[in-house]
Design an enzyme around this catalytic site. Structure first.
Site, PDB file in Angstrom:
ATOM      1  N   ASP A   1       0.803  -1.166  -0.023  1.00  0.00           N
ATOM      2  CA  ASP A   1       0.126  -0.042   0.090  1.00  0.00           C
ATOM      3  C   ASP A   1       0.859   1.117   0.003  1.00  0.00           C
ATOM      4  OD1 ASP A   1      -2.314   1.787   0.463  1.00  0.00           O
ATOM      5  OD2 ASP A   1      -3.342   0.045   0.973  1.00  0.00           O
TER       6      ASP A   1
ATOM      7  N   HIS B   1      -2.905   3.022  -4.641  1.00  0.00           N
ATOM      8  CA  HIS B   1      -2.370   2.522  -3.356  1.00  0.00           C
ATOM      9  C   HIS B   1      -0.951   2.116  -3.639  1.00  0.00           C
ATOM     10  CE1 HIS B   1      -5.865   2.709  -0.865  1.00  0.00           C
ATOM     11  NE2 HIS B   1      -6.519   2.420  -1.738  1.00  0.00           N
TER      12      HIS B   1
ATOM     13  N   GLU C   1      -9.930   1.995  -5.447  1.00  0.00           N
ATOM     14  CA  GLU C   1      -9.570   3.537  -5.041  1.00  0.00           C
ATOM     15  C   GLU C   1      -8.485   4.153  -5.890  1.00  0.00           C
ATOM     16  OE1 GLU C   1     -11.334   3.731  -0.527  1.00  0.00           O
ATOM     17  OE2 GLU C   1      -9.191   2.834  -0.804  1.00  0.00           O
TER      18      GLU C   1
HETATM   19  C1  ACM Z   1     -11.087  -0.963   0.462  1.00  0.00           C
HETATM   20  O1  ACM Z   1     -11.803  -0.867   1.480  1.00  0.00           O
HETATM   21  N1  ACM Z   1     -10.306   0.285  -0.198  1.00  0.00           N
HETATM   22  C2  ACM Z   1     -11.082  -2.305  -0.610  1.00  0.00           C
END
Ligand code: ACM
Length: 637
Positions: A204, A278, A355
């Protein structure tokens, strides 16, 4: 003089034996088995205890581990690979019985002994977890020292098998790193409740946690960040000259050790490499993988993503994405997934996909050129182009790909499975087009959310109470149930700095998830579940595992009657609790007034203080909600 004492002792010990043998009439098993028949009486196991097996290597291993758990200062336990058990022993054996479904087992405890049979070692393992919960709670003492002289078991006949094959917990080891020993401990806790999937979120913005030998900078640079403690998302970014000393990663050897440890307990590990968003830790290591040239750092929890309005719309202040228009990115991912595929035997690899901020892509010339070349109409299709190429790479390593439900945007890759987190709809859409699905919707199974009132819980932006988790139904109507592999709860660790707090966030909500995923739907009953959770709390106390007592804290709703008058309405999640309160700054107890109807807050009060009781016993924690907070919640300036 001697005789009366003897008689007195005899009565005492008979009473003691009666108390022991009558046992706990209501068995407090979680997850609830498919069927239980209990008869009167108990089996007291002899101090020289034998566990018989039919000498299958895996069953022997399970038997050895059981023997270690049952051994104590009073008990010597040995494993005997012999098919003919003596009386009052434990017998674990494999059968070939079509009436026992996959991963199922039969457990019979009678006056003559314990018999546990299954078609597979996994079934034996699950049966052993049930058996262990039938022992007194002292069985979980780690050092084997106990004051309980005799292990006694209720007489039961249990038939059991799981409802879903994917019963998962996700642990985010990126925002905060957890050691191999800590992850093993987490596995030990989860298998008690028959979870069989540990999803490790390995990469991440805040850290890259897996060694990739062909890309050494990922862990030389990407595994380390500057240390910050407090409220994640508010931290200053790294300052000039500050050394990134906080973090860690798993070497190949560590991963092999974890995979074996999990496999020995019938747990698969699902690795997640979260791309193309991420990805700051990857970019800090290899900045060329971005569309946006620049210097990148591993984020310590600074705010570089913005969610205006808190919804699904967001943008990045920094470009934290891998560039879909850059061929080097696919070469990079080929190397990463080659090693990941070699290390993890599980059939799926998770590629994240969630995201992805695309505000930098929007203006990027390379992306525009890619769109033209590949005839991609919009950024959803650019993302989908990336995901489809990642799927090809993952498939080329002999693995299947799973991703968060954003991978549906712009068209799903042909063989991909979907992990539905933004509600159930992504999962339903995927299943309707023939893809496999794991349900993990935020509103039921996001166990990083607070589990009670914000005045008492460590702050997180949303709340998910135990009762809501218990009402999770992973199988929607109208879809092919074979495609819904199961579900999982996700523990993101932005605000989870250590394993004690990871336990607090996990339990008891994961007990609810365990039951949802294992037990028959028709067995689900909240009022029956709560006392069983309470029994598990006793076992967790004995095992020194932390859990949240939030189910005993009241549910508080604040509203306003007029522009200056605050009304507080309260409820409890658990039946039989009384809420006592004060407005006078003192801490209430059960002698204070009990809540009966919505309260009008006296204007001059400084705070509402609350606590719950069951009879004379304090159950909830002392809670304090300041007047300023009450006004804020009521919308009064
Ligand atoms: C997530 O909670 N962004 C998969």
């Amino acid at each position: 003089m001697k005789k009366p004492l003897f008689i007195f002792c005899f009565i005492c010990s008979s009473l003691f034996l009666f108390a022991q043998s009558s046992g706990d009439a209501a068995l407090s098993l979680i997850p609830q088995p498919v069927s239980i028949v209990q008869t009167k009486g108990s089996l007291v196991l002899p101090h020289q205890l034998s566990i018989y097996t039919d000498n299958n290597a895996e069953v022997n291993r399970i038997a050895n581990s059981l023997s270690l758990q049952l051994a104590s200062n009073f008990y010597k336990v040995k494993v005997v690979p012999d098919k003919k058990p003596l009386a009052k022993a434990i017998h674990l054996y494999l059968v070939s019985d079509k009436s026992i479904p996959a991963d199922g087992y039969r457990l019979k405890i009678s006056a003559t002994g314990v018999s546990l049979s299954a078609n597979s070692p996994s079934g034996i393992f699950y049966g052993v977890q049930t058996l262990l919960q039938l022992f007194p709670k002292e069985i979980v003492n780690k050092d084997g020292h106990t004051s309980v002289k005799q292990w006694s078991l209720p007489l039961v006949s249990i038939e059991d098998h799981p409802r879903f094959g994917w019963r998962g917990l996700m642990l985010d080891v990126t925002r905060h790193f957890f050691t191999v020993a800590q992850v093993k401990d987490y596995i030990d806790q989860m298998v008690k409740y028959k979870f069989n999937m540990l999803h490790l979120h390995l990469t991440d913005d805040q850290g890259w946690r897996i060694e990739i030998k062909s890309l050494p900078k990922l862990t030389e640079v990407g595994a380390w960040r500057v240390e910050r403690t407090g409220t994640f998302g508010t931290f200053p970014k790294p300052q000039p000259g500050e050394k990134p000393t906080y973090g860690g990663f798993y070497t190949h050897e560590d991963i092999k050790e974890l995979v074996k440890y999990a496999a020995d307990r019938f747990v698969n590990i699902l690795p997640e490499i979260d791309v193309p968003g991420h990805s700051l830790a990857a970019l800090a290591s290899y900045p060329d993988l971005s569309c946006t040239p620049g210097e990148y750092y591993v984020s310590p929890g600074d705010r570089f993503m913005v969610w205006p309005g808190g919804g699904q719309h967001f943008y990045g202040l920094i470009d934290n994405t891998l560039c879909p228009a850059n061929e080097k990115v696919y070469e990079f991912l080929d190397k990463v997934f080659t090693e990941v595929a070699q290390l993890f035997p599980f059939q799926y690899i998770h590629m994240g996909g969630d995201e992805t901020a695309r505000n930098f892509w929007e203006k990027d010339e390379q992306i525009k050129a890619l769109m033209k070349k590949e005839n991609l109409k919009n950024l959803d299709e650019v993302q989908s182009y990336f995901v489809k190429r990642v799927e090809k790479i993952i498939n080329s390593k002999g693995k299947k790909m799973i991703g968060w439900d954003e991978i549906l945007q712009g068209g799903l890759a042909p063989n991909a499975a979907v992990m539905s987190w933004r509600g159930m709809s992504g999962g339903i859409e995927a299943a309707k087009s023939g893809h496999e699905v794991v349900m993990s919707p935020t509103d039921f199974v996001y166990i990083d959310y607070m589990q009670g009132d914000a005045s008492i819980e460590p702050p997180v932006y949303s709340t998910l109470r135990l009762k809501k988790t218990y009402s999770f139904e992973p199988l929607p109507e109208g879809v092919n149930e074979k495609l819904i592999r199961g579900g999982q709860a996700n523990l993101w660790t932005e605000q989870v700095y250590n394993m004690r707090h990871a336990q607090y966030m996990t339990w008891p909500r994961a007990l609810a998830v365990a039951e949802v995923l294992w037990s028959p739907k028709e067995k689900r009953n909240w009022n029956g579940f709560v006392p069983r959770v309470e029994k598990q709390f006793e076992r967790m106390d004995a095992a020194q595992v932390k859990y949240a007592p939030s189910l005993y804290d009241p549910i508080i709703t604040v509203s306003k009657k007029d522009s200056a008058t605050i009304i507080v309405t309260m409820d409890t999640e658990v039946e039989g609790l009384t809420i006592h309160y004060s407005f006078d700054n003192s801490f209430p107890d059960n002698f204070y007034q009990a809540y009966k109807a919505p309260l009008t807050v006296p204007n001059e009060s400084a705070a509402l203080k609350l606590v719950t009781y069951k009879g004379n016993k304090q159950m909830g924690r002392q809670m304090v909600i300041t007047m300023a907070e009450l006004k804020k919640r009521a919308g009064i300036k």
